[in-house]
Design a protein around this motif. Structure first.
Motif, PDB file in Angstrom:
ATOM      1  N   LYS A   1     -57.382 -21.040 -41.453  1.00 21.63           N
ATOM      2  CA  LYS A   1     -56.039 -21.424 -42.166  1.00 21.63           C
ATOM      3  C   LYS A   1     -55.450 -20.393 -43.089  1.00 21.63           C
ATOM      4  O   LYS A   1     -54.240 -20.158 -43.330  1.00 21.63           O
ATOM      5  CB  LYS A   1     -56.138 -22.854 -42.989  1.00 21.63           C
ATOM      6  CG  LYS A   1     -54.615 -23.431 -43.556  1.00 21.63           C
ATOM      7  CD  LYS A   1     -54.847 -24.789 -43.962  1.00 21.63           C
ATOM      8  CE  LYS A   1     -53.590 -25.242 -44.449  1.00 21.63           C
ATOM      9  NZ  LYS A   1     -53.767 -26.715 -44.903  1.00 21.63           N
ATOM     10  N   TRP A   2     -56.486 -19.892 -43.857  1.00 21.04           N
ATOM     11  CA  TRP A   2     -56.151 -19.067 -45.344  1.00 21.04           C
ATOM     12  C   TRP A   2     -55.863 -17.451 -44.575  1.00 21.04           C
ATOM     13  O   TRP A   2     -55.320 -16.667 -45.232  1.00 21.04           O
ATOM     14  CB  TRP A   2     -57.092 -18.913 -46.086  1.00 21.04           C
ATOM     15  CG  TRP A   2     -57.487 -20.301 -46.845  1.00 21.04           C
ATOM     16  CD1 TRP A   2     -56.410 -21.285 -47.072  1.00 21.04           C
ATOM     17  CD2 TRP A   2     -58.741 -20.837 -47.308  1.00 21.04           C
ATOM     18  NE1 TRP A   2     -57.224 -22.277 -47.615  1.00 21.04           N
ATOM     19  CE2 TRP A   2     -58.277 -22.257 -47.902  1.00 21.04           C
ATOM     20  CE3 TRP A   2     -59.986 -20.532 -47.410  1.00 21.04           C
ATOM     21  CZ2 TRP A   2     -59.220 -23.075 -48.315  1.00 21.04           C
ATOM     22  CZ3 TRP A   2     -60.984 -21.087 -47.979  1.00 21.04           C
ATOM     23  CH2 TRP A   2     -60.564 -22.579 -48.558  1.00 21.04           C
TER      24      TRP A   2
ATOM     25  N   ARG B   1     -54.342  -8.615 -44.269  1.00 18.14           N
ATOM     26  CA  ARG B   1     -54.259  -8.298 -45.596  1.00 18.14           C
ATOM     27  C   ARG B   1     -55.191  -9.195 -46.407  1.00 18.14           C
ATOM     28  O   ARG B   1     -55.357  -9.300 -47.773  1.00 18.14           O
ATOM     29  CB  ARG B   1     -52.654  -8.242 -46.397  1.00 18.14           C
ATOM     30  CG  ARG B   1     -52.310  -6.815 -45.990  1.00 18.14           C
ATOM     31  CD  ARG B   1     -50.828  -6.423 -46.482  1.00 18.14           C
ATOM     32  NE  ARG B   1     -49.890  -7.549 -45.621  1.00 18.14           N
ATOM     33  CZ  ARG B   1     -48.583  -7.193 -45.797  1.00 18.14           C
ATOM     34  NH1 ARG B   1     -48.164  -6.479 -46.189  1.00 18.14           N
ATOM     35  NH2 ARG B   1     -47.775  -8.258 -44.805  1.00 18.14           N
TER      36      ARG B   1
ATOM     37  N   LEU C   1     -66.383 -15.435 -49.973  1.00 16.76           N
ATOM     38  CA  LEU C   1     -66.733 -16.992 -50.988  1.00 16.76           C
ATOM     39  C   LEU C   1     -68.097 -17.321 -50.868  1.00 16.76           C
ATOM     40  O   LEU C   1     -68.678 -16.870 -49.823  1.00 16.76           O
ATOM     41  CB  LEU C   1     -65.924 -18.159 -50.501  1.00 16.76           C
ATOM     42  CG  LEU C   1     -64.379 -18.127 -50.414  1.00 16.76           C
ATOM     43  CD1 LEU C   1     -63.757 -19.320 -49.976  1.00 16.76           C
ATOM     44  CD2 LEU C   1     -63.942 -17.561 -51.649  1.00 16.76           C
TER      45      LEU C   1
ATOM     46  N   GLU D   1     -57.703 -27.043 -51.532  1.00 14.68           N
ATOM     47  CA  GLU D   1     -57.461 -27.371 -50.115  1.00 14.68           C
ATOM     48  C   GLU D   1     -57.653 -28.700 -49.614  1.00 14.68           C
ATOM     49  O   GLU D   1     -58.477 -29.267 -49.968  1.00 14.68           O
ATOM     50  CB  GLU D   1     -57.966 -26.322 -49.280  1.00 14.68           C
ATOM     51  CG  GLU D   1     -57.590 -26.146 -47.690  1.00 14.68           C
ATOM     52  CD  GLU D   1     -56.151 -25.884 -47.443  1.00 14.68           C
ATOM     53  OE1 GLU D   1     -55.073 -26.768 -47.285  1.00 14.68           O
ATOM     54  OE2 GLU D   1     -55.793 -24.794 -47.716  1.00 14.68           O
TER      55      GLU D   1
ATOM     56  N   ARG E   1     -60.951 -24.266 -54.650  1.00 13.05           N
ATOM     57  CA  ARG E   1     -61.090 -22.777 -54.366  1.00 13.05           C
ATOM     58  C   ARG E   1     -61.198 -21.901 -55.424  1.00 13.05           C
ATOM     59  O   ARG E   1     -61.282 -22.527 -56.792  1.00 13.05           O
ATOM     60  CB  ARG E   1     -59.501 -22.458 -53.784  1.00 13.05           C
ATOM     61  CG  ARG E   1     -59.258 -23.096 -52.316  1.00 13.05           C
ATOM     62  CD  ARG E   1     -57.921 -22.765 -51.756  1.00 13.05           C
ATOM     63  NE  ARG E   1     -57.915 -21.465 -51.206  1.00 13.05           N
ATOM     64  CZ  ARG E   1     -56.928 -21.083 -50.551  1.00 13.05           C
ATOM     65  NH1 ARG E   1     -55.761 -21.681 -50.483  1.00 13.05           N
ATOM     66  NH2 ARG E   1     -57.069 -19.583 -50.263  1.00 13.05           N
ATOM     67  N   PRO E   2     -61.328 -20.645 -55.406  1.00 15.80           N
ATOM     68  CA  PRO E   2     -61.885 -20.024 -56.627  1.00 15.80           C
ATOM     69  C   PRO E   2     -61.124 -20.109 -57.724  1.00 15.80           C
ATOM     70  O   PRO E   2     -61.446 -20.043 -58.959  1.00 15.80           O
ATOM     71  CB  PRO E   2     -61.898 -18.562 -56.093  1.00 15.80           C
ATOM     72  CG  PRO E   2     -62.159 -18.585 -54.561  1.00 15.80           C
ATOM     73  CD  PRO E   2     -61.424 -19.812 -54.329  1.00 15.80           C
TER      74      PRO E   2
END
Lengths: 776, 776
Positions: free
Chosen positions: A388-389, A394, A400, B295, B306-307
């Motif tokens: 999804k992300w 880019r 993570l 998310e 998320r970060p």
């Protein structure tokens, strides 16, 4: 009651139709697995009902109640009697007792070994029953010589059932009765009678234990003696010395061991209690417990990490976080739950994990609509969101990491830190545009893992590649840092960094896709190249096993939460209050000076403990450096430094502390690493003939062979080496060898001549030197 | 299929005997809950079998297939149709759609409200059906005036069933058919027709959704018009302006709101999309998503941090770890599993948690012998070992903390960070010799919690005591820092520190006992005094709600992972490469200078994005300070600073950066706190008459009353305030008020006159000023 019955039924694998016989005590219900007639044991027959429709199980037969009654008839009162989970090895038995609150805090296990001598086929064999302390080395060959019996071999399960109607896990001295005693030769370890220990023996069931004194055990067996049949007391220590040590050990070790034995005989009584070389598994448990590293927990396979070990994990976290953040990795947190559908998306992957997945099926009193898995690892948790992300090239690389707990419900025997059902780790998951980028990162991370082991924990590891058979489920390839435990001679996978290739990003998997910026048509798509990499609290277990000694834990200074402990000495009843204060103050101020130098120091000013007690306490806990200050030291303005790793003592002027102590800590750190490295290197043996392969393993070494890298050959090696291994003792490692790693550094080995050097296992062309060994 | 049937049965609460009617699509199976005759809807009757033994459920009736067919008849093709979990509120509906991969990425909800005007008892009522965008404010009083209808009230469930055979969660414009349309008055929000949004409407079931354009919705309704019955288009924006705003809001807010609306009309299209004041719940979700904080995850109630949000948690961890370690607290790690027997040891405690406990019952394919719980908190996990470790008063105090994940399987609607099924927290558990020590520590920890909120997150909280009813299950007393969300007017429990007294250490519980060193006989025993205290990732949700605005997140500088972003400006197609480089280089070097000053700075040099896009991007993500450098700035050797919290702009000479930027960050931090504090204080209203109680809550304030502290009175207040609350809108808070905290700082309130001041709720003697409010 209904639930209890079901539980017992499940333990014994009994079908639903089998009836409950009776409730014997609060823990056991008797069930039967054989016709009544097949149980000759008198303790049991009391419980039997006449109808042959009823059955009774062998392990439940021997109720604690029955045992206690018959011991009472001999005027023997057990120190305690406990029921616990089923056990199938000394280690699992010890763990079961450690996790049972009503068991005595301190005990030794008694092992009961049954040997069968070579007997003419027509003759009825006379088995030899050996009752010995668990730590006693009982060599079957020496025993055979002593008893003048040929080829003593551990008895088969059939023979145990025939003679005692018991399996080997339930067997104990209590299986010797008026009926069975005359039919066997009974040998008792002479050190039992004189020992002040409390001994654990199975109450004719692997799930119950009676605690008796050494005297009680001896008087129980003596009560069975007749004019014709007597017991034999044997001093196994002497027996071993006479027979010249164990045949298959590392030759040079024997002498060292003997020496050590003499040296620390007194010490071990107040320290670890079991020697590392004699019973490694019990030693490991004791070190962890006595160093306050770990506590056993009421759910099997789960352990409590106490501050003394958790702080090591915090040190590793801080170091590793800094390094990966510099690489652009960000920390995040993903849920611990994953739905069945998502978990099972990648077939190879789930095949690797599904037998160990824990499932939540109920919340409060409601059943969930569908069961939800607890992550065994997070590939399938995370990658739907990566898809999804990551919408454009880019968005790559995406890097993570998370520090979390995962659950793999292993059914093998658990071992603290090394194989646990829940454990702490970090798992990094990255996605890249190109394979080259992924390859580079996988190795960069592996090198960080090497540094965690070598630079923080002073544990040498060998970086390399896993074979196709041993790679991570779903990976393109797996890189590993492979450790080694000299005491057991086994390899240990210490951390792995996987390149997953495009296995998870493919359209039919998680479909992590971007337009290819390098495609000249502008139409091309490319699937992300992914890595995953993990390092767990196994680190702490490996460190303990490699460095610990018979005084306990030995901590490398860089991860010791106390690096230097200062102990006031020479204070006696005659010491004046003023002198006492002076010494204590000097210790306190020394600690403060060290803390100012960023050394984690502590003055142990506890009242009511002798210096000897304190020395032992901090030695058990592995503090790298002890500084003693007594009246003489104070007068000379010095402190006596004592290294934990070597025991070396040296006085140091208090004025030199700021330079000497940091230096000593560095020296200890590097000495610990160098010693361990030398040991590891000495156990890497190049093997080019198959004949040397198993003896190399038996010699507690790793066999490095010029391997063909064919998967079938690896299967074959495992099978052949497992078969070939001589069972020296029931607890000796007998598993076959698997490939541990193909070291990246091939140059350290004799060059392979292409087309000429052959795989010693199958004779095909050699590819690379590969480490094979028994392993954890 | 069998499993599917069971699932549907469970959703609808149908008994086993009820038969399956038919399979309508891949997701739904029809069941029936009423005799066939009671369903007049034609779409349904097609599906009915003649026998009255068969029943059909209202929500399953309306299948997507049927709907799609009938829309196709009108030449309407939905953008998408999806099935999802049952929903019972706009928030849960939105979440269900967000977690359904096949739903469009961007959509608006359509709400369907049914009002009943005052009607003579004998007459058949003509309900008013309002079809409006979810964010449109639909005032029933203004609507009544406009339609010339008296006392419009939201229709009862009975009326909905009578007219549409549907519950309110399944209702949508599609419930209007040739049959029902003539019987009601239909009003449509005029902004729907012209909007380019994709709208979500329920497919006559709360578990399915059809996505249509505004035009399609209008043409669907127009297709039902007859010569006699037409739809009414209403511009609610104008209607509201005419009627002078909402009656029950905070008066001063209205004007502000109108102004903001005008100001940000353009901005919100590219930013958050929903206004904080209009649809707080949707705003919150959007802010979290668009700021990359969170998310949504495929397991309901679980979320991905998320970060951008996890780094805030890391900041909190680092700060809090340092403080508690200085207090002598050590970190450790206990297992996540706990056996049923141990979990249920403390009765009050388990009663508080048991409905929410998740149970593991299966591992791989094997059922566990007994189910194992996942910790909802670790009192029962840890305390058996405290009993083991604490053998002497010298082992006290014992102070352990762990950072971990816990699971409380809430069945209430989950909200990210605020109410989640798995969450991250720290839990401290300490044992002390005396109550005085425990008391002191409980408050010390509470003050650290206050500082985490106030000093790191710039969120004001009020420290105080929980009432007996609201204290932690098993605690002696609970202290709390109580937060406040101005937009909803609700209190939020932000962190709690409990003194457990001796409730867990008593002999019949965990028996944590030592000899009492203060007992003169030397024989006395004393049970440990225990505390437990926890702070969770709820912190991040509260911070978001308090500070966020219609541009998105607003981060306090101390926890912002990027504190200052530098954006190159004024670069156009005409700018020479040299000038472009100069500007970019200046940004880059400014970032580097700031990083040297320990400011977390970043130069946003991305190519292909306009400065406007970048501004918006970083505003959404809440970066506290933006520094712009364009050609003019470069010439003047300055940068334009823009504050995220106020939007204030000021040029700063590059030579002053080292002093000005750190100062500005400090100012932003303290301004954010002070503004929020002023707001909180202004909403604490002393209430001494019951009549003012509910209006105070309706005014989005907290009612602080001189309370009697009687538990029955608290129950009564909750009941009466819940009943009294006027339902202004179906989503308006209507829950009763509970006590939030008895503030420690009583001096800020009017003095209570003992024996004279009365509890406004029950008239008994007042004890202390106590905050009552609606809450999360």
């Amino acid at each position: 009651m209904q639930g209890l019955r079901q539980a017992v039924r499940r333990i014994h694998g009994l079908p639903r139709g089998v009836k409950a016989l009776n409730r014997i005590d609060s823990h056991l219900i008797t069930f039967a697995s054989k016709p009544v007639e097949s149980y000759p044991n008198s303790a049991v027959s009391k419980r039997l009902l006449p109808s042959s429709r009823y059955f009774i199980s062998t392990s439940a037969m021997a109720s604690l109640e029955t045992i206690t009654q018959s011991l009472a008839g001999l005027s023997i009162t057990p120190a305690a009697t406990v029921s616990h989970t089923e056990t199938n090895s000394p280690a699992s038995w010890r763990e079961a007792l450690l996790t049972t609150p009503s068991a005595p805090k301190s005990f030794e296990l008694i092992k009961t070994l049954v040997y069968k001598p070579k007997t003419a086929k027509s003759a009825v064999p006379v088995p030899v029953v050996v009752i010995a302390r668990d730590e006693t080395e009982t060599s079957s060959s020496a025993l055979g010589k002593k008893l003048n019996l040929k080829e003593l071999r551990l008895a088969s399960e059939e023979l145990l059932t025939e003679f005692f109607s018991l399996d080997k896990n339930s067997l104990s001295v209590l299986a010797l009765t008026k009926d069975t005693f005359p039919k066997v030769t009974t040998v008792i370890d002479s050190s039992i009678a004189s020992s002040s220990s409390t001994f654990a023996i199975h109450a004719l069931s692997s799930s119950s234990t009676v605690f008796l004194s050494g005297k009680d055990i001896v008087s129980y067996v003596q009560g069975l003696e007749t004019d014709d049949v007597k017991i034999q007391e044997i001093d196994f220590q002497t027996l071993k010395a006479e027979s010249g040590g164990v045949a298959a050990g590392v030759a040079s070790k024997s002498a060292v061991k003997e020496k050590e034995e003499a040296k620390i005989e007194g010490a071990i009584q107040i320290a670890i209690g079991v020697k590392k070389e004699v019973d490694f598994s019990a030693w490991y448990q004791n070190v962890l417990l006595k160093a306050d590293m770990l506590e056993y927990y009421s759910v099997s396979g789960c352990y409590i990490l106490r501050p003394w070990s958790y702080s090591i994990w915090e040190d590793i976290q801080a170091w590793f976080n800094q390094k990966i953040k510099a690489m652009g990795v960000q920390n995040a947190s993903f849920p611990m739950f994953v739905s069945q559908k998502v978990l099972e998306r990648e077939k190879d992957h789930i095949e690797g994990f599904s037998p160990e997945v824990a499932w939540v099926t109920r919340a409060g009193n409601s059943d969930l609509e569908e069961p939800i898995a607890i992550r065994p690892t997070s590939e399938t948790v995370m990658y739907p969101y990566y898809a999804k992300w990551i919408k454009s090239h880019r968005d790559l690389p995406l890097k993570l990491n998370q520090w979390n707990n995962v659950v793999r419900w292993e059914f093998k025997h658990p071992q603290p830190f090394l194989r646990t059902r829940e454990y702490l780790w970090q798992e990094g998951h990255t996605a890249h545009l190109t394979k080259a980028e992924a390859d580079t990162e996988a190795l960069e991370i592996l090198d960080l893992y090497r540094r965690v082991y070598e630079e923080l924990l002073a544990v040498p590891v060998i970086p390399g590649l896993k074979s196709e058979k041993e790679k991570f489920a779903g990976a393109l390839y797996t890189t590993t840092v492979e450790g080694f435990i000299p005491t057991s001679g086994r390899g240990i996978q210490s951390a792995t960094s996987h390149c997953l290739g495009q296995n998870f990003s493919r359209p039919e998997m998680f479909n992590i896709v971007v337009e290819d910026p390098n495609d000249p048509t502008g139409q091309g798509k490319t699937y992300a190249w992914q890595n995953s990499w993990g390092l767990s609290t196994r680190t702490i277990g490996v460190m303990t096993m490699v460095h610990g000694d018979n005084q306990g834990l030995v901590l490398p200074p860089r991860v010791a939460s106390i690096q230097a402990v200062i102990v006031p000495c020479g204070i006696t009843a005659k010491t004046s209050d003023e002198d006492r204060s002076k010494i204590n103050d000097a210790c306190d101020s020394l600690a403060k000076s060290l803390i100012k130098l960023d050394i984690r120091a502590k003055a142990d000013l506890r009242e009511g403990y002798t210096p000897g007690y304190k020395f032992n306490d901090w030695e058990q806990k592995g503090v790298p450096l002890r500084l003693e200050i007594g009246p003489v030291d104070l007068a000379k303005q010095q402190t006596l430094t004592v290294r934990r790793d070597t025991g070396a003592k040296a006085p140091v002027a208090l004025s030199d502390i700021a330079t000497v102590v940091p230096q000593m800590l560095e020296t200890i750190q590097s000495d610990m690493f160098n010693r361990a490295k030398k040991e590891y290197d000495s156990r890497l043996i190049e093997v080019t003939n198959w004949e040397e392969f198993v003896p190399t393993l038996d010699n507690k070494c790793i066999a490095v062979i010029p391997w063909c890298e064919v998967e079938a050959c690896e299967d074959d090696i495992k099978e052949r080496s497992g078969r070939a291994a001589e069972p020296q003792d029931e607890r000796a490692p007998s598993a076959g060898a698997k490939s541990l790693a193909i070291p990246f550094d091939q140059a350290r080995f004799t060059p392979i001549e292409v087309g000429k050097t052959r795989c010693p296992a199958c004779g095909q062309d050699s590819k690379r030197w590969t480490m094979f060994g028994r392993s954890y």
